[in-house]
Write a protein that holds these residues in place. Sequence first.
Motif, PDB file in Angstrom:
ATOM      1  N   ARG A  17       5.921  -7.024  -4.012  1.00 35.81           N
ATOM      2  CA  ARG A  17       7.191  -6.949  -3.295  1.00 35.81           C
ATOM      3  C   ARG A  17       7.898  -5.632  -3.597  1.00 35.81           C
ATOM      4  NH1 ARG A  17      10.336 -10.309  -0.480  1.00 35.81           N
ATOM      5  NH2 ARG A  17       8.908 -12.026  -0.891  1.00 35.81           N
ATOM      6  N   TYR A  18       7.805  -5.174  -4.841  1.00 40.26           N
ATOM      7  CA  TYR A  18       8.427  -3.910  -5.221  1.00 40.26           C
ATOM      8  C   TYR A  18       7.814  -2.759  -4.426  1.00 40.26           C
ATOM      9  CZ  TYR A  18      10.151  -0.137  -8.221  1.00 40.26           C
ATOM     10  OH  TYR A  18      10.757   0.996  -8.689  1.00 40.26           O
ATOM     11  N   ILE A  19       6.504  -2.727  -4.360  1.00 42.63           N
ATOM     12  CA  ILE A  19       5.824  -1.664  -3.613  1.00 42.63           C
ATOM     13  C   ILE A  19       6.234  -1.700  -2.142  1.00 42.63           C
ATOM     14  CG2 ILE A  19       3.572  -0.905  -2.762  1.00 42.63           C
ATOM     15  CD1 ILE A  19       2.395  -1.713  -5.472  1.00 42.63           C
ATOM     16  N   MET A  20       6.302  -2.889  -1.585  1.00 42.84           N
ATOM     17  CA  MET A  20       6.680  -3.025  -0.175  1.00 42.84           C
ATOM     18  C   MET A  20       8.106  -2.516   0.059  1.00 42.84           C
ATOM     19  SD  MET A  20       6.869  -6.491   2.127  1.00 42.84           S
ATOM     20  CE  MET A  20       8.210  -7.162   1.122  1.00 42.84           C
ATOM     21  N   ARG A  21       9.036  -2.871  -0.831  1.00 39.91           N
ATOM     22  CA  ARG A  21      10.430  -2.462  -0.656  1.00 39.91           C
ATOM     23  C   ARG A  21      10.645  -0.973  -0.914  1.00 39.91           C
ATOM     24  NH1 ARG A  21      14.095  -6.829  -1.176  1.00 39.91           N
ATOM     25  NH2 ARG A  21      15.733  -5.299  -0.759  1.00 39.91           N
ATOM     26  N   ARG A  22       9.783  -0.383  -1.733  1.00 45.07           N
ATOM     27  CA  ARG A  22       9.926   1.031  -2.071  1.00 45.07           C
ATOM     28  C   ARG A  22       9.015   1.935  -1.234  1.00 45.07           C
ATOM     29  NH1 ARG A  22      12.614   2.127  -7.000  1.00 45.07           N
ATOM     30  NH2 ARG A  22      12.383   4.279  -6.302  1.00 45.07           N
ATOM     31  N   TYR A 179       4.091   3.187 -13.413  1.00 43.48           N
ATOM     32  CA  TYR A 179       3.702   4.210 -12.442  1.00 43.48           C
ATOM     33  C   TYR A 179       4.920   4.922 -11.870  1.00 43.48           C
ATOM     34  CZ  TYR A 179       5.003   1.744  -8.098  1.00 43.48           C
ATOM     35  OH  TYR A 179       5.697   1.149  -7.071  1.00 43.48           O
ATOM     36  N   THR A 180       4.629   6.069 -11.250  1.00 48.07           N
ATOM     37  CA  THR A 180       5.649   6.826 -10.543  1.00 48.07           C
ATOM     38  C   THR A 180       5.066   7.378  -9.247  1.00 48.07           C
ATOM     39  OG1 THR A 180       7.203   8.690 -10.658  1.00 48.07           O
ATOM     40  CG2 THR A 180       5.080   8.995 -11.746  1.00 48.07           C
ATOM     41  N   THR A 181       5.917   7.488  -8.244  1.00 43.79           N
ATOM     42  CA  THR A 181       5.540   8.202  -7.023  1.00 43.79           C
ATOM     43  C   THR A 181       6.440   9.427  -6.855  1.00 43.79           C
ATOM     44  OG1 THR A 181       7.014   6.804  -5.694  1.00 43.79           O
ATOM     45  CG2 THR A 181       4.688   6.134  -5.849  1.00 43.79           C
ATOM     46  N   GLY A 182       7.037   9.859  -7.968  1.00 38.83           N
ATOM     47  CA  GLY A 182       7.933  11.007  -7.927  1.00 38.83           C
ATOM     48  C   GLY A 182       9.381  10.624  -7.711  1.00 38.83           C
ATOM     49  N   HIS A 183       9.679   9.333  -7.791  1.00 36.82           N
ATOM     50  CA  HIS A 183      11.049   8.833  -7.626  1.00 36.82           C
ATOM     51  C   HIS A 183      11.391   7.919  -8.801  1.00 36.82           C
ATOM     52  CE1 HIS A 183      11.347  10.351  -3.465  1.00 36.82           C
ATOM     53  NE2 HIS A 183      10.069  10.039  -3.403  1.00 36.82           N
ATOM     54  N   GLY A 184      11.228   8.423 -10.018  1.00 34.08           N
ATOM     55  CA  GLY A 184      11.486   7.617 -11.192  1.00 34.08           C
ATOM     56  C   GLY A 184      10.245   6.861 -11.645  1.00 34.08           C
ATOM     57  N   VAL A 185      10.366   6.215 -12.793  1.00 32.94           N
ATOM     58  CA  VAL A 185       9.245   5.505 -13.410  1.00 32.94           C
ATOM     59  C   VAL A 185       9.602   4.029 -13.520  1.00 32.94           C
ATOM     60  CG1 VAL A 185       7.753   5.330 -15.433  1.00 32.94           C
ATOM     61  CG2 VAL A 185       8.661   7.566 -14.735  1.00 32.94           C
ATOM     62  N   SER A 186       8.677   3.179 -13.109  1.00 32.14           N
ATOM     63  CA  SER A 186       8.897   1.736 -13.170  1.00 32.14           C
ATOM     64  C   SER A 186       7.772   1.076 -13.959  1.00 32.14           C
ATOM     65  CB  SER A 186       8.955   1.130 -11.766  1.00 32.14           C
ATOM     66  OG  SER A 186       9.998   1.720 -11.007  1.00 32.14           O
TER      67      SER A 186
END
Length: 330
Positions: A17-22, A179-186
């Motif tokens: 769900r996090y991946i989908m929302r982000r 992980y990060t996609t360049g918008h912070g680390v979760s």
Amino acid sequence: METSNTYALPVGVTLDRYIMRRQSDFPFASGELSQLLRDIALAGKIINKEINRAGLIDVTGDYGSSNVQGESQQKLDVIANIRFIRALKNGGECCAIISEEDEEIIYTGNDQAKYVVAMDPLDGSSNIDVNVSIGTIFAIYRRVTPVGSRATLDDFMQGGRKQVAAGYILYGSSTMLVYTTGHGVSGFTYDHSLGEFFLSHTDMRSPVKGSIYSCNEGNYTDYPAGVQAYIERCKERRYSARYIGSLVADFHRNLLKGGIYFYPPTPKAPKGKLRLLYECYPLAMIAEQAGCRASDGYQDILDIEPAGLHQRSPIYIGAKDMVDEMINRL
């Protein structure tokens, strides 16, 4: 439309769900990168299961061969490599892979896919025999060769700044995917009973100053004079020496607590020991996103020009002030 930067997802949200929302944070967002991250998480769940049974089934100890680095392969190295390659092939969103365990590029047969993955499937695997934390490290790039063609070396030689995502999975007292996609680390913690990763660490930030140093002090006499001087200064300040010998575990602790990890050049390893593409680059991307710094002693890790699939590099990574002080002593 509301973007992911205008709200914070609560702790307890599932990884899917996090991946989908982000997804709007992802470059060229169209679903493929989201699915690729899910494929990596799936492989992590499988490896987690293998590791948890390591003492009950015959998966510990040497495999009886060496990898491309000339290092003795552990049985779990081979198992993890197979599991990740299989998950990435079956997922269909990755056209090629490089792995610490294989000398050449691994082709998935999915030439229509838009991404390539560089990975260390199981870092620190020799620690399995003594029940010490180990991990997986990965970096994801959007391919530069035309979709539909066969991936080439150019797809992996883009440099650290071109990573679209990077992360690690830590198999320890709990299993975490960060992980990060360049918008912070979760960070996400695995719930074994439900078989899901749940958001447990939001917007991970590391202290600018720290009091932990992590290195193999057994190599002290081989370290450059500046590194020796830094270690002595740490001792004078009564800093804590913490070294697990598992890169992901050492990095993760310092990320949360504040500290520096370093593996400098030595006469035995004049170019350093850690691999640039699938160890240094991804951890450096996470470090910078969390407010840390990563350097080879002369430039930021992410600015190093890659020259080979299994290129090595010295590394000094962690709390910014600590890395700055180390660099000033070199």
